[in-house]
Design an enzyme around this catalytic site. Sequence first.
Site, short mmCIF file in Angstrom:
data_model
loop_
_atom_site.label_atom_id
_atom_site.label_comp_id
_atom_site.label_asym_id
_atom_site.label_seq_id
_atom_site.Cartn_x
_atom_site.Cartn_y
_atom_site.Cartn_z
CG LEU A 1 -1.61 1.18 1.21
CD1 LEU A 1 -2.56 1.64 0.42
CD2 LEU A 1 -2.67 1.34 2.83
CG ASP A 2 2.72 5.17 2.81
OD1 ASP A 2 3.42 4.86 2.01
OD2 ASP A 2 2.04 5.72 3.33
N PRO A 3 4.73 1.23 1.21
CG PRO A 3 6.59 0.79 0.67
CD PRO A 3 6.21 1.39 2.06
CG ASP B 1 2.71 5.52 -1.72
OD1 ASP B 1 3.92 4.06 -1.96
OD2 ASP B 1 3.68 5.02 -1.73
NE ARG C 1 6.35 8.91 0.26
CZ ARG C 1 5.63 7.22 0.27
NH1 ARG C 1 5.10 7.89 -0.30
NH2 ARG C 1 6.13 6.56 0.84
#
Length: 360
Positions: free
Chosen positions: A43-45, A48, A160
Amino acid sequence: VIAKAAIAQKKNMVTASYESPAMRELKQQALDAGVTIMNEIGLDPGIDHLSAMKIIDQAHANNEKVISFVSWCGGLPSPKDNDNPLGYKFSWAPKGVLLALLNDALFLHNGKVERVVAKELLKWAKPLQANDLDLEGYPNRDSTGYQEIYGIPEAQNIIRGTFRYSGFCEIIQAAKDLNLLDAESNVAMQNSIWSDYICRLNQVSSLDDLKQRLSDSAWQGLEWLGCFSEQNVGSHVGPIDAFCNLLVQKLGYSEGQVDMVLLQHKFEIEKADGSRYHIASTLQEFGEVDGYSAMSKTVGYPAAIACQLIADGKIDRKGLVLPMTKDIYAPILDLLEKEGVVCKEQVMDADSSFLSELDY
């Protein structure tokens, strides 16, 4: 360790974890073995990167410049299940959540690098709104590297950060102030109750001495968690582990409750004629009762899809690979959409309030 084993056995590897310096040292070995090691595809990372690079590449293809890039992401309870003072429940490792708060943050603001020291990280938090939710956000680690990683040397602003519901930052900052995120303390906790332990941890004689240090809302939040209770602390390595144990007891999902993942990118883009416009790209995903959590879906699906594409030979790059080029992000985004995981894009005229998080 796993990457070394994969290289030795000439097997491909996919992971949602950040590409660490130690992993980068294996670049040539992976190439020599003819294997693909893809990092940062969760997801994040992960998502994104996919959604950001799609918009950045489109802008550059149109001879446009990305002036500002602001990105927030959070794993939270769904709004209907947001029922505690912190506005938080754990959908992944509790200690990982807290350890992330012990790092300084760097970001780019008006062309200059700014640093927020770990001690001040949660005090920096800004009120934010996304999808009609009242939120707050604080910056993550080092955002400045994304000027190079995303190929946007023209960017003047890059942040971020992490989404939380309003109230989280004040309460967890209070926990930090009371040394509850300390991993080093040797204050004995064996057979202690929380009210005594927290006094000894802060070298005060009574809870009244501590109460004067905190706002009423922060005190009430920590009190609700049990930090001033008669509950036994147990035996842990340090205060952060004891605090994690308390959080796990209080901040779990009850039957029928679901989590939410919210990811939002904001772009300020300059056209060739000098005029500017804005783009928002938003992913909002909910967990399913008796099914996958939103966190499971948004971390697991991209990694699974990457595995399938590599197995099918549709991604055939060798060595260390990040999902930031069109040959990788485009097919993964297409397949995520088939699973119902979609980043919705909104293009709008330049609006002075759009990037309000840059106004400070």
